[in-house]
Design a protein around this motif. Structure first.
Motif, mmCIF file in Angstrom:
data_model
loop_
_atom_site.group_PDB
_atom_site.id
_atom_site.type_symbol
_atom_site.label_atom_id
_atom_site.label_comp_id
_atom_site.label_asym_id
_atom_site.label_seq_id
_atom_site.Cartn_x
_atom_site.Cartn_y
_atom_site.Cartn_z
ATOM 1 N N UNK A 142 -16.233 8.258 7.605
ATOM 2 C CA UNK A 142 -15.145 7.548 6.944
ATOM 3 C C UNK A 142 -15.453 7.434 5.453
ATOM 4 N N UNK A 143 -14.682 8.165 4.648
ATOM 5 C CA UNK A 143 -14.845 8.127 3.195
ATOM 6 C C UNK A 143 -13.581 7.567 2.538
ATOM 7 N N UNK A 144 -12.848 6.764 3.283
ATOM 8 C CA UNK A 144 -11.592 6.222 2.772
ATOM 9 C C UNK A 144 -11.837 5.228 1.641
ATOM 10 N N UNK A 145 -10.902 5.215 0.696
ATOM 11 C CA UNK A 145 -10.833 4.232 -0.395
ATOM 12 C C UNK A 145 -12.007 4.303 -1.378
ATOM 13 N N UNK A 146 -12.760 5.414 -1.382
ATOM 14 C CA UNK A 146 -13.854 5.574 -2.347
ATOM 15 C C UNK A 146 -13.361 6.355 -3.561
ATOM 16 N N UNK A 147 -14.121 6.262 -4.667
ATOM 17 C CA UNK A 147 -13.849 7.087 -5.841
ATOM 18 C C UNK A 147 -14.751 8.305 -5.780
ATOM 19 N N UNK A 148 -14.198 9.440 -5.337
ATOM 20 C CA UNK A 148 -14.949 10.682 -5.204
ATOM 21 C C UNK A 148 -14.381 11.748 -6.142
ATOM 22 N N UNK A 149 -13.823 11.307 -7.255
ATOM 23 C CA UNK A 149 -13.277 12.250 -8.230
ATOM 24 C C UNK A 149 -14.395 13.129 -8.773
ATOM 25 N N UNK A 158 -16.102 19.404 6.720
ATOM 26 C CA UNK A 158 -15.422 18.116 6.553
ATOM 27 C C UNK A 158 -14.450 17.860 7.701
ATOM 28 N N UNK A 159 -14.761 18.388 8.871
ATOM 29 C CA UNK A 159 -13.858 18.224 10.008
ATOM 30 C C UNK A 159 -13.687 16.749 10.374
ATOM 31 N N UNK A 160 -12.416 16.342 10.500
ATOM 32 C CA UNK A 160 -12.060 14.992 10.939
ATOM 33 C C UNK A 160 -12.602 13.899 10.021
ATOM 34 N N UNK A 161 -12.831 14.218 8.756
ATOM 35 C CA UNK A 161 -13.258 13.204 7.790
ATOM 36 C C UNK A 161 -12.044 12.368 7.381
ATOM 37 N N UNK A 162 -12.256 11.078 7.158
ATOM 38 C CA UNK A 162 -11.185 10.180 6.742
ATOM 39 C C UNK A 162 -11.266 9.960 5.232
ATOM 40 N N UNK A 163 -10.307 10.555 4.512
ATOM 41 C CA UNK A 163 -10.202 10.422 3.066
ATOM 42 C C UNK A 163 -9.004 9.557 2.680
ATOM 43 N N UNK A 164 -8.486 8.746 3.594
ATOM 44 C CA UNK A 164 -7.276 7.973 3.319
ATOM 45 C C UNK A 164 -7.451 7.093 2.087
ATOM 46 N N UNK A 165 -6.477 7.223 1.151
ATOM 47 C CA UNK A 165 -6.439 6.411 -0.083
ATOM 48 C C UNK A 165 -7.680 6.608 -0.961
ATOM 49 N N UNK A 180 -8.353 19.058 10.596
ATOM 50 C CA UNK A 180 -8.061 17.749 11.173
ATOM 51 C C UNK A 180 -8.412 16.562 10.309
ATOM 52 N N UNK A 181 -8.745 16.775 9.047
ATOM 53 C CA UNK A 181 -9.111 15.652 8.187
ATOM 54 C C UNK A 181 -7.878 14.850 7.771
ATOM 55 N N UNK A 182 -8.101 13.598 7.424
ATOM 56 C CA UNK A 182 -7.021 12.682 7.075
ATOM 57 C C UNK A 182 -7.097 12.362 5.590
ATOM 58 N N UNK A 183 -6.074 12.809 4.838
ATOM 59 C CA UNK A 183 -6.006 12.552 3.402
ATOM 60 C C UNK A 183 -4.835 11.627 3.075
ATOM 61 N N UNK A 184 -4.403 10.834 4.013
ATOM 62 C CA UNK A 184 -3.189 10.027 3.858
ATOM 63 C C UNK A 184 -3.236 9.200 2.569
ATOM 64 N N UNK A 185 -2.231 9.397 1.692
ATOM 65 C CA UNK A 185 -2.100 8.655 0.437
ATOM 66 C C UNK A 185 -3.294 8.823 -0.506
ATOM 67 N N UNK A 186 -4.039 9.902 -0.367
ATOM 68 C CA UNK A 186 -5.169 10.152 -1.269
ATOM 69 C C UNK A 186 -4.682 10.744 -2.594
ATOM 70 N N UNK A 187 -5.496 10.579 -3.642
ATOM 71 C CA UNK A 187 -5.222 11.194 -4.939
ATOM 72 C C UNK A 187 -5.968 12.516 -4.990
ATOM 73 N N UNK A 188 -5.214 13.613 -5.035
ATOM 74 C CA UNK A 188 -5.795 14.958 -5.005
ATOM 75 C C UNK A 188 -5.314 15.796 -6.191
#
Length: 298
Positions: A142-149, A158-165, A180-188
């Motif tokens: 779970x890497x959601x809501x982090x600053x990984x810019x 990165x299979x099934x990694x959570x990058x949400x927000x 299968x990764x989740x990038x929901x509402x992420x900044x890309x």
């Protein structure tokens, strides 16, 4: 024999045309902070169909049985990556936080190889100036809501990694395996996904402005409502991808595969669609004003 109290607690639902029958207790007890619990708390007047008494909710009913089973039993289902991504999107809509956590745990358990780093390890790493995870296995974390810019994930698993927000602006995913990764509402914004495999990934609501997705596998991906303005999608495989309501203004789709892709209501103004086969794509309500469609098959 049903008593009057049993009947009064029953709820009939029409979820996008699929009919379900359950109880108020099922909808309110396990996830008391959810949208469903709020709807059936008694605080709100419900609009029912006059003939059948069903409460209509304008969502796809495909996975609603899994939602009801979760509310009844507290067990998250084991599904394929695309179905799991779709269920996660529904859980997010209904604000079922427990189900979202259950899906995450289930997907981690199904990971073929354990991740080499944990979320805490990642947080420690990003405190340094330059971060690279090239070729590292981070599957399922779970890497959601982090600053990984600016982070380099090239060739990583990165299979099934959570990058949400998560803020992933200008990050690199060249040749990454992000199935299968989740990038929901992420900044890309301005990310590089050249030749990456994102099959079945959830990218709904993401900001992919000016991102480079050339030669990427985007089969079965969801880009609903995503911002893909001026994105580079040359030769990308968008077979069965859902881009309903997405903004692709000025995007370059030269050579992209669009078989059964859903562009309903999408903004394709000034998009580059030369020699693209649109015949098998769903274009109802799409805005094609100013698009370059020279030689496109329609």
């Amino acid at each position: 024999m049903e008593t009057s109290s049993d009947l009064s607690s029953m709820v009939r639902l029409n979820i996008g045309g699929k009919k379900f029958c359950t109880t108020i207790d099922t909808l309110t007890i396990r996830e008391p902070d959810s949208m469903l619990a709020a709807m059936f708390s008694g605080r709100h007047a419900m609009c029912q169909e006059s003939k059948t008494g069903h409460v209509f909710i304008d969502r796809d009913g495909k996975h609603f049985r899994h939602i009801l089973n979760w509310l009844r039993d507290g067990v998250a289902p084991s599904l394929s990556d695309p179905d799991c991504s779709e269920l996660l999107r529904e859980a997010d809509y209904y604000q079922l936080l427990g189900l979202k956590d259950g899906i995450k745990d289930s997907r981690r358990e199904l990971g073929e190889v354990e991740a080499e780093l944990s979320r805490i390890d990642i947080i420690k790493c990003i405190q340094s100036e330059r971060v690279r995870f090239r070729g590292v296995n981070l599957s399922g974390i779970d890497l959601s809501k982090l600053d990984l810019s600016l982070v380099d994930f090239s060739y990583a698993c990165l299979r099934n990694v959570f990058f949400s927000r998560t803020n992933l602006q200008s990050a690199k995913f060249r040749n990454a395996d992000a199935v299968g990764s989740i990038f929901h509402n992420a900044i890309l914004r301005e990310c590089e996904f050249t030749s990456a495999n994102l099959r079945g990934a959830l990218l709904a609501g993401t900001n992919l402005q000016s991102a480079n997705l050339q030669d990427a596998c985007l089969v079965d991906c969801s880009f609903c409502g995503a911002d893909l303005r001026t994105a580079h999608l040359q030769n990308a495989d968008l077979t069965n991808a859902n881009l309903e309501g997405a903004n692709l203004e000025g995007a370059n789709l030269k050579g992209a595969k669009l078989s059964n892709a859903n562009f309903k209501g999408a903004n394709l103004q000034r998009a580059y669609l030369r020699h693209v086969n649109l015949r098998e794509a769903h274009m109802e309500g799409a805005n094609l004003g100013g698009a370059n469609m020279t030689g496109a098959i329609r």
